[in-house]
Design an enzyme around this catalytic site. Sequence first.
Site, PDB file in Angstrom:
ATOM      1  N   ARG A 156      10.083   5.306 -10.220  1.00 32.85           N
ATOM      2  CA  ARG A 156       9.170   5.878 -11.223  1.00 32.85           C
ATOM      3  C   ARG A 156       9.304   7.401 -11.315  1.00 32.85           C
ATOM      4  NH1 ARG A 156       6.981   1.204 -12.775  1.00 32.85           N
ATOM      5  NH2 ARG A 156       6.167  -0.201 -11.179  1.00 32.85           N
ATOM      6  N   ASP A 181       0.214   3.004 -10.871  1.00 34.47           N
ATOM      7  CA  ASP A 181       1.672   3.163 -10.958  1.00 34.47           C
ATOM      8  C   ASP A 181       2.089   4.169 -12.032  1.00 34.47           C
ATOM      9  OD1 ASP A 181       2.032   1.315  -8.939  1.00 34.47           O
ATOM     10  OD2 ASP A 181       2.227  -0.375 -10.319  1.00 34.47           O
ATOM     11  N   LYS A 240       3.283   5.176  -1.779  1.00 34.62           N
ATOM     12  CA  LYS A 240       4.044   4.294  -2.676  1.00 34.62           C
ATOM     13  C   LYS A 240       5.535   4.373  -2.281  1.00 34.62           C
ATOM     14  CE  LYS A 240       0.648   2.647  -5.088  1.00 34.62           C
ATOM     15  NZ  LYS A 240       0.305   1.231  -4.921  1.00 34.62           N
ATOM     16  N   GLY A 247       7.330  -3.461  -2.167  1.00 33.10           N
ATOM     17  CA  GLY A 247       6.070  -3.585  -1.431  1.00 33.10           C
ATOM     18  C   GLY A 247       5.327  -4.847  -1.832  1.00 33.10           C
TER      19      GLY A 247
HETATM   20  C1  S3P Z   1       0.995  -4.359  -7.283  1.00 32.82           C
HETATM   21  C2  S3P Z   1      -0.100  -3.659  -6.861  1.00 32.82           C
HETATM   22  C3  S3P Z   1      -0.124  -2.207  -6.714  1.00 32.82           C
HETATM   23  C4  S3P Z   1       1.016  -1.533  -7.466  1.00 32.82           C
HETATM   24  C5  S3P Z   1       2.323  -2.234  -7.261  1.00 32.82           C
HETATM   25  C6  S3P Z   1       2.240  -3.687  -7.701  1.00 32.82           C
HETATM   26  C7  S3P Z   1       0.920  -5.834  -7.337  1.00 32.82           C
HETATM   27  O1  S3P Z   1      -0.014  -1.888  -5.342  1.00 32.82           O
HETATM   28  O2  S3P Z   1       1.145  -0.178  -7.055  1.00 32.82           O
HETATM   29  O3  S3P Z   1       3.346  -1.601  -8.007  1.00 32.82           O
HETATM   30  O4  S3P Z   1       1.790  -6.459  -7.959  1.00 32.82           O
HETATM   31  O5  S3P Z   1      -0.016  -6.390  -6.765  1.00 32.82           O
HETATM   32  P1  S3P Z   1      -1.320  -1.845  -4.391  1.00 32.82           P
HETATM   33  O6  S3P Z   1      -1.929  -3.154  -4.474  1.00 32.82           O
HETATM   34  O7  S3P Z   1      -0.799  -1.517  -3.041  1.00 32.82           O
HETATM   35  O8  S3P Z   1      -2.133  -0.731  -4.967  1.00 32.82           O
END
Ligand code: S3P
Length: 441
Positions: free
Chosen positions: A396, A320, A347, A99
Amino acid sequence: MSGAALHWLAEPGAPLRGDVRVPGDKSISHRALLLAAIAEGTTHVRGFLEGEDTRATAAILRQLGVRIEVPAAGERVVHGVGLHGLRASERPLDCGNAGTGMRLLCGLLAGQAFASELIGDASLSRRPMQRVIAPLERMGAMIAADAGGVPPLRIAGGRALHGIDHESPVASAQVKSAVLLAGLYAQGRTRVCEAQPTRDYTESMLAAFGWPIRHRPGLAELDGGHRLHATDIVVPGDFSSAAFWLVAASIVPGSDLRIAEVGINPRRIGLLTALRAMGADIVEENLRRCGGEEVADLRVRHAPLHGIEVPAAIVPDMIDEFPALFIAAALADGPTVVRGAGELRVKESDRIAGMAAGLRRLGVCVDETDDGAIIHGLGANARLRGGDVDSLGDHRLAMAFAVAAQRADAPVRIADCANVATSFPGFVERAAGIGMGLRVG
Ligand code: S3P
């Protein structure tokens, strides 16, 4: 990305002891590649996460014409092409399970002269992208998604972007970062306000690459029209990976473990606050700065835990870490209440449903709510049942259930664990090395 199904067999091992390291931080590794790619000059990255997520980002940057060398494992030499030096890829850009990769690249690609298409695996193809598309389109970008705002994302080229004021309705560092990266290519000022501050790596790394940026918790603003200059990056250990060892050592009697050189950015260590409130014995030793980030060695010893109400204010700082927290809660005295964590549902899997289902199989009573759960801890001396649980292909969840099994009275078989390689390559070997009972099987 990891096609073949891979199952684990986890069972109680020995107390966790020794000195260990965890792989490099995933968030920082992604950002180091992205900024180095569009900087002028050569950036050397050390401590880089050799995970599938970050390798997917590296492969995409190569497709976009960036030369990236691998002098050794955990190192990358990125030959930056400058802000306007990327070139079109004829093939779609595959972010895999990541993501972070997809959302940050979406921001970076929105301001390019050429069009791009971002795709991902089955899990990523279900995740919401409207949260980045909406602000980027307000900046002048044009991005088409599939019905429901999910990938693939088709990003038009040659759009003239302009700065915006963005107030993020979700606490998301990925959204903030996408807007800021598009802001590099925008005319005028881009400003992101957050009601709940999120990790600030994009902001601090932009500053390290020489881009003028003003930021403090909850606010970041920059103007377009500057340049990035290559700089060397040292990536600290990933707190989100250390989280599994922290919980494992806390729940297994006799454990005494030291995890070296872990990033302790305040926007990442909500789990430390929560575990300490539950009675955990975790000490930060040898505090120092490493590549602009605060790091410490974390010493964790077994301690009896009790349930808590997780304060809503720390939810983004441990977003996370809830799979790991659920395991600590399951083996604590009394209930643990989680609220304000609806993001867990979008997630890599629906982490509330996935953790609740797995814990129920192991004998724990969990009440699900829309934005959290109440986990009725079995007690600080209790043991879980063994049984079959499903990680849902979520790295996770797989690691959390492996930790849970260390306090079960029979083996736990965990399905679909291949995606652990996205964030924690070598988890099984390292787990076994510190005493955990875990093998592929
Ligand atoms: C991340 C932000 C988080 C986190 C992801 C990594 C990042 O997501 O859950 O594992 O590197 O900016 P969100 O920004 O969607 O909360």
